[in-house]
Enzyme design. Structure first.
Site: not given
Ligand code: GLA
Length: 409
Positions: A155, A229, A369
Site C-alpha cells: 500500500h 480502503h 478494494e
Molecule cells: C489490505 C491487505 C491486507 C491488509 C489490509 C490492511 O487489504 O491485502 O492484507 O494489509 O490491507 O490491514
C-alpha cells in the site's frame, strides 16, 4: 446485472470541474456533534468544512461534510483522503454510520494505530496492495521500495498516500457535492521513480452514489495502482461481525497467493472453491474451510479477477454487491479496474476502539478494494500498471447505497 452505470449524470472529468463551479458553505458546523442532527431525514443538502486537527509539524487538517438530497452524509478529511464516516439509511429509513474509523485526528496519528495500520477509509497509493520483496525492474533499472509488510512493500510503503496531507477543493453542483484532492508524490518517494501528480475526486450524488475518480500523471515511467480502503459494516460500524453479510463478486477467477500474500502468477477458477461468490453467499459460510488459500490469507485477502471489463475508463461495470440481512442495506460497487481485493478484516484484533467506543473485533469490517492485480510490476502476464510520461492514469469506482428486504441477485 442490474446496474451497468454506462451513463453517469454529469460525468464530466473532475479535471474540468473548476473552482468557480464550486459553491461551498463553509464553517457552518463543527466536525463533531452537529452531524447527528443534520444527517438523516430533514438533513440539509450541502457541504461544510471545519478544522479536524493539526499534524505534528503544525499543518492544519480539515474535515469536509457532505449531505445529499436524501440525507446520506459523508465526512472526509484531507489527511490521507480518509472517509471518516458515511451514514446511510437501512430498510426502515434509520441512518447509521457504515464505515469503520475514529472520531479524532489524534486517533489516526497514534502509535497504536500506526503499528496496526489497517488503513481505515484511506486513499492508497502510489501502489495499492503488495510488491514482492519491495523490488521491481523497469526500463533496465531495478528499484527498491520501502518494505513494510515483512519483506514486501504494501500500500505505497511507510508513508503512503494514506498518511499524507492532500490539497482539498470542495465543490457542489446539480448532481451532488464532493471534494477534489491533490497530492504530488516526489521522484524517489518510498523508492518510486518519477514525480507523480495524483488527483482523486469524491462525489456524493443525489442518486445515493459515491463516485471516486482517480487521475495521475508522471514525468518518468512508474507503477501506479490507486484505491480506496474503506471498511464497511452494513449493520453499522461497531455492530459486530461481517460474516453474515451476503457477498457477490462478479469474478470467475482469482489470483492465488503464497504465504506472504504475493500472487503465484496463476489465474485460478473460483468454481468449486470457497472463492466462488458468483451467487450471493454469506461471507462466513466457507471462511473456516480447510483450504490453503484461506490459511495464507487468514480468511479472505485475495484479488478477484473481474469477469466483465469496463469498455472505457469512465464506464464502470458492476464488480461486487453486499447485502446485510438485519438492516437490509445493499452496497453495490462498480469499477473500471480489472480486479477487486476482498479482505475480510482478518487482521482486526479488537485492540482498536472505534467511533462508538466499541472495539473493532476480528472480521467486524470488510474492504473491497478496486485495483489492478497485486505485484503486477513483477508479473509480466498481469495487466500492466506502468504509467508512462504523457499518459493520464484514469480509474473510476462507484459505490451505490440502497436497502431492500431480500438479498436479491
Ligand atoms: C489490505 C491487505 C491486507 C491488509 C489490509 C490492511 O487489504 O491485502 O492484507 O494489509 O490491507 O490491514
Amino acid at each position: 446485472m442490474p446496474l451497468t452505470y454506462v451513463s453517469m449524470r454529469g460525468a464530466a472529468s473532475p479535471l474540468l470541474l473548476s473552482a468557480a463551479a464550486a459553491v461551498v458553505m463553509l464553517g457552518a458546523a463543527e466536525a463533531h456533534g452537529s452531524a447527528e442532527a443534520a444527517s438523516g431525514n430533514g438533513a440539509v443538502r450541502g457541504v461544510d468544512q471545519s478544522v479536524f486537527g493539526q499534524l505534528p509539524d503544525g499543518r492544519q487538517v480539515d474535515v469536509y461534510r457532505f449531505i445529499n438530497a436524501n440525507g446520506i452524509e459523508m465526512r472526509v478529511t484531507n489527511y490521507g483522503g480518509i472517509i471518516l464516516s458515511l451514514k446511510t439509511p437501512d430498510v426502515r429509513g434509520e441512518f447509521d454510520d457504515i464505515v469503520l474509523g475514529f472520531d479524532s485526528l489524534e486517533d489516526y496519528l497514534s502509535d497504536e494505530y500506526r503499528q496496526a495500520n489497517p488503513y481505515f477509509g484511506a486513499l492508497i497509493g502510489r501502489y495499492g496492495n503488495r510488491i514482492a520483496g519491495g523490488q521491481f525492474s523497469l526500463d533496465g533499472e531495478t528499484y527498491s521500495l520501502a518494505t513494510n509488510d515483512g519483506d514486501n512493500h504494501l500500500h505505497g510503503g511507510r508513508q503512503g498516500f494514506d498518511r499524507v496531507l492532500w490539497q482539498a477543493e470542495p465543490f457542489e453542483n446539480d448532481d451532488g457535492a464532493g471534494l477534489i484532492l491533490r497530492y504530488t508524490s516526489e521522484d524517489g518517494e518510498e523508492g518510486y521513480p518519477g514525480r507523480l501528480e495524483a488527483e482523486v475526486t469524491y462525489t456524493l450524488t443525489d442518486s445515493d452514489e459515491l463516485i471516486v475518480d482517480y487521475r495521475a500523471a508522471t514525468d518518468k515511467a512508474t507503477p501506479v495502482n490507486l484505491t480506496q480502503h474503506s471498511y464497511f459494516n452494513l449493520e453499522g460500524e461497531g455492530g459486530g461481525s461481517i460474516l453474515d453479510h451476503h457477498l457477490t463478486i462478479n469474478a470467475d477467477a482469482f489470483t492465488p497467493v503464497d504465504e506472504t500474500l504475493i500472487p503465484t502468477g496463476e489465474i485460478r477458477p473460483v468454481a468449486g472453491t470457497p472463492f466462488d461468490f458468483t451467487q450471493p453467499t454469506p461471507i462466513g459460510e466457507r471462511i473456516e474451510q480447510d483450504n490453503e488459500q484461506l490459511t495464507f490469507g487468514k480468511g479472505y485477502d485475495h484479488n478477484f479477477v473481474l469477469a466483465e471489463q469496463a469498455a472505457s475508463p469512465s464506464e464502470p461495470v458492476l464488480a461486487a454487491r453486499v447485502w446485510e440481512p438485519e438492516s437490509g442495506r445493499l452496497l453495490e460497487i462498480a469499477t473500471t479496474e480489472p480486479a477487486i481485493q476482498f479482505y475480510s478484516g482478518n487482521f482486526l484484533a479488537g485492540d482498536l476502539t472505534g467511533k462508538r467506543g466499541q472495539a473493532y473485533e476480528h472480521r467486524s469490517g470488510f474492504a473491497l478494494e478496486t485495483q489492478h492485480y497485486p505485484d503486477s510490476p513483477n508479473q509480466a502476464d498481469f495487466p500492466s500498471t506502468i504509467l508512462e510520461p504523457g499518459e493520464t492514469y484514469r480509474s473510476r469506482t462507484i459505490y451505490r447505497f440502497s436497502a431492500q428486504e431480500t438479498a436479491g441477485s
